[in-house]
Every structure is written in structure tokens, then in C-alpha cells.
Design a protein around this motif. Structure first.
Motif, PDB file in Angstrom:
ATOM      1  N   PRO A 216       0.820  -1.231   0.000  1.00  0.00           N
ATOM      2  CA  PRO A 216       0.000   0.000   0.000  1.00  0.00           C
ATOM      3  C   PRO A 216       0.843   1.265   0.000  1.00  0.00           C
ATOM      4  O   PRO A 216       0.486   2.254  -0.659  1.00  0.00           O
ATOM      5  CB  PRO A 216      -0.827  -0.133   1.290  1.00  0.00           C
ATOM      6  N   TRP A 217       1.945   1.266   0.714  1.00  0.00           N
ATOM      7  CA  TRP A 217       2.835   2.435   0.726  1.00  0.00           C
ATOM      8  C   TRP A 217       3.465   2.644  -0.651  1.00  0.00           C
ATOM      9  O   TRP A 217       3.531   3.775  -1.153  1.00  0.00           O
ATOM     10  CB  TRP A 217       3.909   2.249   1.788  1.00  0.00           C
ATOM     11  N   GLN A 218       3.917   1.562  -1.274  1.00  0.00           N
ATOM     12  CA  GLN A 218       4.520   1.687  -2.602  1.00  0.00           C
ATOM     13  C   GLN A 218       3.476   2.144  -3.619  1.00  0.00           C
ATOM     14  O   GLN A 218       3.775   2.981  -4.486  1.00  0.00           O
ATOM     15  CB  GLN A 218       5.136   0.351  -3.024  1.00  0.00           C
ATOM     16  N   TRP A 219       2.272   1.606  -3.537  1.00  0.00           N
ATOM     17  CA  TRP A 219       1.196   2.013  -4.438  1.00  0.00           C
ATOM     18  C   TRP A 219       0.882   3.498  -4.284  1.00  0.00           C
ATOM     19  O   TRP A 219       0.703   4.215  -5.260  1.00  0.00           O
ATOM     20  CB  TRP A 219      -0.053   1.181  -4.163  1.00  0.00           C
ATOM     21  N   TRP A 220       0.830   3.973  -3.039  1.00  0.00           N
ATOM     22  CA  TRP A 220       0.543   5.384  -2.780  1.00  0.00           C
ATOM     23  C   TRP A 220       1.616   6.286  -3.390  1.00  0.00           C
ATOM     24  O   TRP A 220       1.316   7.322  -3.986  1.00  0.00           O
ATOM     25  CB  TRP A 220       0.436   5.617  -1.265  1.00  0.00           C
ATOM     26  N   GLN A 221       2.884   5.873  -3.244  1.00  0.00           N
ATOM     27  CA  GLN A 221       3.974   6.649  -3.852  1.00  0.00           C
ATOM     28  C   GLN A 221       3.831   6.709  -5.363  1.00  0.00           C
ATOM     29  O   GLN A 221       4.051   7.763  -5.984  1.00  0.00           O
ATOM     30  CB  GLN A 221       5.328   6.037  -3.483  1.00  0.00           C
ATOM     31  N   LEU A 222       3.486   5.591  -5.988  1.00  0.00           N
ATOM     32  CA  LEU A 222       3.313   5.547  -7.436  1.00  0.00           C
ATOM     33  C   LEU A 222       2.213   6.497  -7.890  1.00  0.00           C
ATOM     34  O   LEU A 222       2.342   7.172  -8.911  1.00  0.00           O
ATOM     35  CB  LEU A 222       2.980   4.122  -7.891  1.00  0.00           C
ATOM     36  N   ARG A 223       1.116   6.529  -7.137  1.00  0.00           N
ATOM     37  CA  ARG A 223      -0.033   7.347  -7.528  1.00  0.00           C
ATOM     38  C   ARG A 223       0.263   8.838  -7.426  1.00  0.00           C
ATOM     39  O   ARG A 223      -0.213   9.631  -8.247  1.00  0.00           O
ATOM     40  CB  ARG A 223      -1.238   7.004  -6.662  1.00  0.00           C
ATOM     41  N   ARG A 224       1.037   9.234  -6.441  1.00  0.00           N
ATOM     42  CA  ARG A 224       1.247  10.666  -6.210  1.00  0.00           C
ATOM     43  C   ARG A 224       2.497  11.217  -6.907  1.00  0.00           C
ATOM     44  O   ARG A 224       2.684  12.430  -6.982  1.00  0.00           O
ATOM     45  CB  ARG A 224       1.334  10.959  -4.709  1.00  0.00           C
ATOM     46  N   LEU A 225       3.327  10.355  -7.456  1.00  0.00           N
ATOM     47  CA  LEU A 225       4.588  10.787  -8.066  1.00  0.00           C
ATOM     48  C   LEU A 225       4.341  11.583  -9.337  1.00  0.00           C
ATOM     49  O   LEU A 225       3.575  11.168 -10.212  1.00  0.00           O
ATOM     50  CB  LEU A 225       5.444   9.553  -8.392  1.00  0.00           C
ATOM     51  N   ARG A 226       4.990  12.733  -9.440  1.00  0.00           N
ATOM     52  CA  ARG A 226       4.932  13.515 -10.669  1.00  0.00           C
ATOM     53  C   ARG A 226       5.985  12.982 -11.640  1.00  0.00           C
ATOM     54  O   ARG A 226       7.179  12.995 -11.352  1.00  0.00           O
ATOM     55  CB  ARG A 226       5.199  14.987 -10.374  1.00  0.00           C
ATOM     56  N   SER A 227       5.528  12.507 -12.779  1.00  0.00           N
ATOM     57  CA  SER A 227       6.437  11.889 -13.742  1.00  0.00           C
ATOM     58  C   SER A 227       5.794  11.895 -15.112  1.00  0.00           C
ATOM     59  O   SER A 227       4.566  11.876 -15.243  1.00  0.00           O
ATOM     60  CB  SER A 227       6.761  10.450 -13.315  1.00  0.00           C
ATOM     61  N   SER A 228       6.632  11.904 -16.142  1.00  0.00           N
ATOM     62  CA  SER A 228       6.135  11.799 -17.514  1.00  0.00           C
ATOM     63  C   SER A 228       5.744  10.363 -17.856  1.00  0.00           C
ATOM     64  O   SER A 228       5.143  10.116 -18.898  1.00  0.00           O
ATOM     65  CB  SER A 228       7.201  12.287 -18.500  1.00  0.00           C
ATOM     66  N   THR A 229       6.080   9.418 -16.988  1.00  0.00           N
ATOM     67  CA  THR A 229       5.744   8.011 -17.211  1.00  0.00           C
ATOM     68  C   THR A 229       4.280   7.777 -16.876  1.00  0.00           C
ATOM     69  O   THR A 229       3.829   8.113 -15.772  1.00  0.00           O
ATOM     70  CB  THR A 229       6.625   7.096 -16.346  1.00  0.00           C
ATOM     71  N   ASP A 230       3.533   7.200 -17.808  1.00  0.00           N
ATOM     72  CA  ASP A 230       2.099   7.017 -17.570  1.00  0.00           C
ATOM     73  C   ASP A 230       1.855   5.928 -16.528  1.00  0.00           C
ATOM     74  O   ASP A 230       2.737   5.155 -16.177  1.00  0.00           O
ATOM     75  CB  ASP A 230       1.363   6.715 -18.883  1.00  0.00           C
ATOM     76  N   TRP A 231       0.605   5.899 -16.044  1.00  0.00           N
ATOM     77  CA  TRP A 231       0.258   5.011 -14.937  1.00  0.00           C
ATOM     78  C   TRP A 231       0.445   3.547 -15.299  1.00  0.00           C
ATOM     79  O   TRP A 231       0.953   2.756 -14.492  1.00  0.00           O
ATOM     80  CB  TRP A 231      -1.177   5.259 -14.489  1.00  0.00           C
ATOM     81  N   GLU A 232       0.068   3.134 -16.496  1.00  0.00           N
ATOM     82  CA  GLU A 232       0.178   1.730 -16.871  1.00  0.00           C
ATOM     83  C   GLU A 232       1.619   1.261 -16.820  1.00  0.00           C
ATOM     84  O   GLU A 232       1.917   0.164 -16.309  1.00  0.00           O
ATOM     85  CB  GLU A 232      -0.405   1.506 -18.268  1.00  0.00           C
ATOM     86  N   LEU A 233       2.549   2.075 -17.302  1.00  0.00           N
ATOM     87  CA  LEU A 233       3.958   1.685 -17.280  1.00  0.00           C
ATOM     88  C   LEU A 233       4.510   1.727 -15.852  1.00  0.00           C
ATOM     89  O   LEU A 233       5.321   0.878 -15.468  1.00  0.00           O
ATOM     90  CB  LEU A 233       4.771   2.598 -18.195  1.00  0.00           C
TER      91      LEU A 233
END
Length: 262
Positions: A216-233
Motif C-alpha cells: 500500500p505504501w509503494q502504491w501510494w507513492q506511485l499514484r502521487r509521483l509527478r512523472s512523464s511516465t504514464d500510470w500503466e507503465l
């Protein structure tokens, strides 16, 4: 191996491990058969770096009808591959790149190779340069994101596949993180299209309770991270499997080709 017929699945089950983690060769071939079969069921120029004793190229010959196979490795003599090789060069891939002349390649694969030599940036750049537009680059590597590796680094100061001190003739010494490999694909015009995890061992289920706490912590970081990489990747790169599987592979396509992965 979802989506493949029972005959193909049965043949893939007998793919030898070779000089890598278990199921890596099998799962790479399964991916290519399931997602790239249309473009590979025709004459293709296929280069494997480093090719070792030719185990992987032998399976490419087995599963694809018309590949023209090239290989390079530090070994002075070419490996024995059913049907033979179109070309072989003895090369230290940390210092030189083989087959600098001739038509560009349709596929370049590197199975468990980039941890064995330095100059990863130069290597990926050279692969990109020798790929035709729309060609495929597939690179596999040991997964340093797994819980087993994270705990090894926390308590031992090293990720699992690397010794704390290297000998001069060390076989595995180059730690390449996911982020860096993706960056090298990006800056060299290779569009990363797929990330797959493989080499899951039953004993790693011991880490499942901790993985469920961390996820859950890793998922939360992924969701809030500002990046040019799209969510699926992002999900493919750092999904739940990254916590338990020991190996992964990147599949990229050289920008400029007319074909897109479906």
C-alpha cells in the motif's frame, strides 16, 4: 503463458533454463510468441548479446520459423546452434560492439547480460543505433527491488546477487536499476512498451506477509509521483510482482517504425 495454445505451452515448458534464473528464457519466448508473433513469423535479423553457449538462440530457432541469427560473446569460438549462426564475433561488450557494418537488426536481445559488463549506457546506445526503426530491444536483468534484495541491503549492505567485495575476475558486478535502464531506453529513442517479471521461487512466499504490508505504501507513492511516465507503465515497473519475483525484462521498440504493439 496465457493466450497460447496447449501445444505451444507444452513446448515452452521444456525450454532449458540456460545461464540465467529459472523460467526467464521460457517467459521471454512466451511473451514474444504471444505479443510479437506476427512480426517474427517472417525472416528477421536477430542478434543476441551476450549469447553464451547459444541456449537462447537455439530456442529462438525452435519456435520461430525464419530467424537469421547472430551472436557475440567473450568466448573465442561460436556456440553450436541448430541451423547454425549467420554470424558470430568474439567481443568484450563493455569495450566494443559487434557487427558495426551491414543492415540493421530487427531484434536485439540481451538475457541476463548487463550485470556482467560495464558501460551499460554505451551498450544500450549501440543497440539502439543498430536496430532498424520499429525494431525490438529486449533486455532482462535481475530484480533488485524484491523484498529479499531490500532486506539483504538493509542488513548486509549489498543486494543479493552481488558480493560485498568483488574479485578482479568477478562475473556479476554491474548493478543497473530499473529507473536507469528505462532512462537509457528513453534517451536512445527506444520506447519502452512492456515490463514483465519472472523467476518466482516458492521459497520467496515467505516474504509475502511483508510484501502485503509494504505494497500500500509503494502504491501510494506511485499514484502521487509527478512523472512523464504514464500510470500503466508505472504499474508494470513497480507493481506487486516487483516485491517477490527475482528477474524482469524490458521490451522496447525503436521510435520511427510504422508498427505499434497492440
Amino acid at each position: 503463458m496465457a493466450g497460447l495454445g496447449p501445444e505451444a505451452a507444452a513446448q515452452l515448458a521444456s525450454v532449458p533454463r540456460g545461464n540465467t534464473q529459472k523460467h526467464v528464457n521460457r517467459d521471454v519466448l512466451a511473451y514474444l510468441l504471444g505479443h510479437q508473433a506476427a512480426r517474427l513469423d517472417q525472416p528477421v535479423r536477430w542478434l543476441d548479446l551476450p549469447c553464451g553457449q547459444g541456449e537462447f538462440l537455439g530456442q529462438v530457432r525452435r519456435f520461430f520459423a525464419q530467424p537469421q541469427l547472430w551472436g557475440a560473446d567473450v568466448r573465442p569460438a561460436a556456440p553450436t546452434v541448430p541451423g547454425g549462426l549467420a554470424g558470430y564475433e568474439a567481443a568484450d561488450l563493455s569495450r566494443q560492439f559487434p557487427f558495426e557494418s551491414g543492415p540493421d537488426f530487427d531484434v536485439i536481445t540481451s538475457i541476463s547480460g548487463i550485470m556482467c559488463f560495464a558501460n551499460t549506457a554505451q551498450f544500450v546506445g549501440n543497440c539502439a543505433r543498430r536496430l532498424r526503426p520499429g525494431g525490438l530491444l529486449l533486455v532482462s536483468n535481475d530484480n533488485c527491488l524484491s523484498l529479499r534484495d531490500r532486506l539483504s541491503y538493509l542488513f548486509g549492505g549489498r543486494v543479493r546477487r552481488f558480493r560485498l567485495l568483488f574479485e578482479p575476475d568477478e562475473g556479476n558486478f554491474q548493478l543497473v536499476q530499473h529507473q536507469e535502464l528505462k532512462r537509457l531506453f528513453d534517451i536512445n529513442g527506444i520506447r519502452l512498451t512492456r515490463v514483465e517479471y519472472t523467476a518466482h521461487y516458492t521459497e520467496d512466499l515467505l516474504y509475502l506477509p511483508l510484501a502485503l504490508l509494504l505494497w500500500p505504501w509503494q502504491w501510494w507513492q506511485l499514484r502521487r509521483l509527478r512523472s512523464s511516465t504514464d500510470w500503466e507503465l508505472r504499474r508494470q515497473l513497480f507493481g506487486f510482482k516487483s516485491l517477490l519475483h527475482r528477474h524482469y525484462f524490458f521490451v522496447g521498440e525503436k521510435v520511427g517504425g510504422a508498427q505499434e504493439e497492440k
